[in-house]
Design an enzyme around this catalytic site. Structure first.
Site, short mmCIF file in Angstrom:
data_model
loop_
_atom_site.label_atom_id
_atom_site.label_comp_id
_atom_site.label_asym_id
_atom_site.label_seq_id
_atom_site.Cartn_x
_atom_site.Cartn_y
_atom_site.Cartn_z
N ASP A 217 0.83 -1.22 0.00
CA ASP A 217 0.00 0.00 0.00
C ASP A 217 0.86 1.26 0.00
O ASP A 217 0.46 2.29 0.55
CB ASP A 217 -0.97 -0.01 1.19
CG ASP A 217 -0.25 0.06 2.53
OD1 ASP A 217 0.97 -0.23 2.57
OD2 ASP A 217 -0.89 0.42 3.53
N ARG B 59 -8.10 6.26 -2.60
CA ARG B 59 -9.38 6.08 -1.92
C ARG B 59 -10.47 6.70 -2.80
O ARG B 59 -10.44 7.89 -3.09
CB ARG B 59 -9.34 6.74 -0.56
CG ARG B 59 -10.54 6.41 0.29
CD ARG B 59 -10.31 6.84 1.73
NE ARG B 59 -9.34 6.01 2.43
CZ ARG B 59 -8.62 6.43 3.47
NH1 ARG B 59 -8.76 7.66 3.91
NH2 ARG B 59 -7.77 5.62 4.06
N GLU C 195 -2.84 0.08 -3.72
CA GLU C 195 -4.01 -0.30 -2.91
C GLU C 195 -5.16 0.65 -3.24
O GLU C 195 -4.98 1.88 -3.22
CB GLU C 195 -3.70 -0.21 -1.41
CG GLU C 195 -4.89 -0.71 -0.59
CD GLU C 195 -4.81 -0.37 0.89
OE1 GLU C 195 -4.76 -1.30 1.69
OE2 GLU C 195 -4.81 0.83 1.23
N ALA D 152 -15.14 5.89 8.88
CA ALA D 152 -13.73 5.46 8.98
C ALA D 152 -12.82 6.62 9.39
O ALA D 152 -11.89 6.42 10.18
CB ALA D 152 -13.27 4.87 7.66
P1 0O2 Z 1 -3.10 4.07 6.35
O1 0O2 Z 1 -2.32 5.16 7.00
O2 0O2 Z 1 -4.54 4.42 6.15
O3 0O2 Z 1 -2.46 3.54 5.12
P2 0O2 Z 1 -1.72 -4.20 5.99
O4 0O2 Z 1 -1.39 -3.64 7.37
O5 0O2 Z 1 -2.21 -3.16 5.03
O6 0O2 Z 1 -0.62 -5.00 5.39
P3 0O2 Z 1 -4.25 -5.29 6.66
O7 0O2 Z 1 -4.47 -4.56 7.94
O8 0O2 Z 1 -4.72 -6.70 6.59
O9 0O2 Z 1 -2.75 -5.32 6.22
O10 0O2 Z 1 -4.87 -4.48 5.48
P4 0O2 Z 1 -6.36 -4.03 5.29
O11 0O2 Z 1 -7.29 -4.76 6.19
O12 0O2 Z 1 -6.60 -4.15 3.82
O13 0O2 Z 1 -6.34 -2.50 5.76
C1 0O2 Z 1 -5.46 -1.60 5.22
C2 0O2 Z 1 -5.98 -0.18 5.31
O14 0O2 Z 1 -7.40 -0.13 5.40
C3 0O2 Z 1 -5.49 0.57 6.53
O15 0O2 Z 1 -4.25 1.12 6.23
C4 0O2 Z 1 -6.57 1.64 6.70
O16 0O2 Z 1 -6.38 2.71 5.77
C5 0O2 Z 1 -7.82 0.90 6.30
N1 0O2 Z 1 -8.44 0.24 7.46
C6 0O2 Z 1 -8.45 -1.08 7.72
N2 0O2 Z 1 -9.12 -1.33 8.84
C7 0O2 Z 1 -9.56 -0.16 9.33
C8 0O2 Z 1 -10.33 0.22 10.49
O17 0O2 Z 1 -10.73 -0.58 11.30
N3 0O2 Z 1 -10.57 1.56 10.64
C9 0O2 Z 1 -10.14 2.50 9.75
N4 0O2 Z 1 -10.43 3.78 10.01
N5 0O2 Z 1 -9.40 2.17 8.66
C10 0O2 Z 1 -9.11 0.85 8.45
P5 0O2 Z 1 -3.16 1.39 7.34
O18 0O2 Z 1 -1.86 0.89 6.83
O19 0O2 Z 1 -3.62 0.88 8.66
O20 0O2 Z 1 -3.07 2.93 7.46
#
Ligand code: 0O2
Length: 241
Positions: free
Chosen positions: A86, A91, A153, A165
């Protein structure tokens, strides 16, 4: 020497890092063009735009390093490229849930895009209530001396999902990830209300759509606007004079 590095080593490292990060920026530029074309074409054909707004971001080096440490990855560019998908993020916010799947299908249908992962947190929300459709895709980018496939991503969500979110994200950081139970409970309730709102708004829009489409056809065919089909052509198409 600066730290453990000579000036030349530092120069080389900086150039490598810049090249590495630039590839992700170019991938977002490519996706920006693709998304704009989809928007314009959809607007032209269906007189309606499924995309409300789009945000593009390249992860900062600090945030990449955080993830390297959090996931206990090897600190090297090949390992970062392989494991952090990512670095380039998009978005897309839409009005309605069906728009999300329309956009997803339109992107999947493009020959140079390969979907390498898809997570549907709409059909299966996270336990905290988070909903969104996540895709990790790969697209080729062409540079002066090479072609690279770059992961991007894409998070696709409705306005209501996005509203929830971003508030949840703010609360999470405000409480340094130790959110009090009553707030977690209220957030979960808010997620349920947002999901209900999405369903309600889409239902209303569908009902309105039936009347809008009827009116649009009448306008085009009967009132003879600029884009109306000439009666002679209509007659010959339907074998009537
Ligand atoms: P940022 O700063 O937004 O990029 P990964 O850690 O990506 O390897 P994961 O957690 O399995 O693996 O990935 P997933 O589930 O696809 O989620 C990735 C991103 O989705 C997050 O990026 C958030 O942007 C968003 N997201 C996922 N779950 C939540 C949630 O519960 N609440 C909110 N507000 N956003 C969520 P990052 O890297 O955490 O942060």
């Amino acid at each position: 020497m600066i730290g453990d590095f000579t000036l030349n080593e530092l120069r080389t490292l900086k150039a490598e890092l810049t090249r590495f990060m630039m590839a992700y920026k170019f991938a977002l530029d490519e996706m920006n063009t693709k998304i704009n074309i989809l928007k314009e074409e959809f607007q032209y054909i269906h007189d309606y735009n499924p995309i409300e707004h789009v945000k593009y971001r390249v992860k900062t080096p600090e945030s990449i390093l955080d993830k390297v440490y959090r996931k206990n990855l090897e600190l090297s560019l090949p390992s970062i490229k392989e494991n952090i998908k990512d670095i380039a993020g998009i978005r897309i916010t839409c009005s309605f849930i069906t728009d999300i799947y329309k956009i997803c299908d339109m992107l999947k249908g493009q020959k140079d895009i390969t979907v390498i992962e898809s997570k549907d947190y709409i059909k299966k929300p996270k336990p905290n209530g988070y909903r969104s459709l996540h895709l990790i895709i790969e697209i080729p980018i062409f540079m002066s001396d090479r072609e690279e496939r770059i992961p991007v991503e894409i998070q696709i969500r409705t306005i209501a999902m996005d509203f929830w979110a971003s508030l949840e994200h703010k609360i999470f950081y405000k409480y340094n990830k130790e959110v009090p139970d009553h707030l977690l409970k209220e957030l979960k309730e808010a997620a349920t209300s947002a999901a209900e709102l999405d369903v309600k708004m889409e239902k209303l829009n569908n009902e309105m759509g039936v009347y809008k489409e009827k009116g649009r056809l009448e306008d085009e065919l009967v009132l003879g606007q600029q884009s109306a089909l000439p009666y002679k052509l209509l007659g010959s198409l339907t074998n009537r004079d």
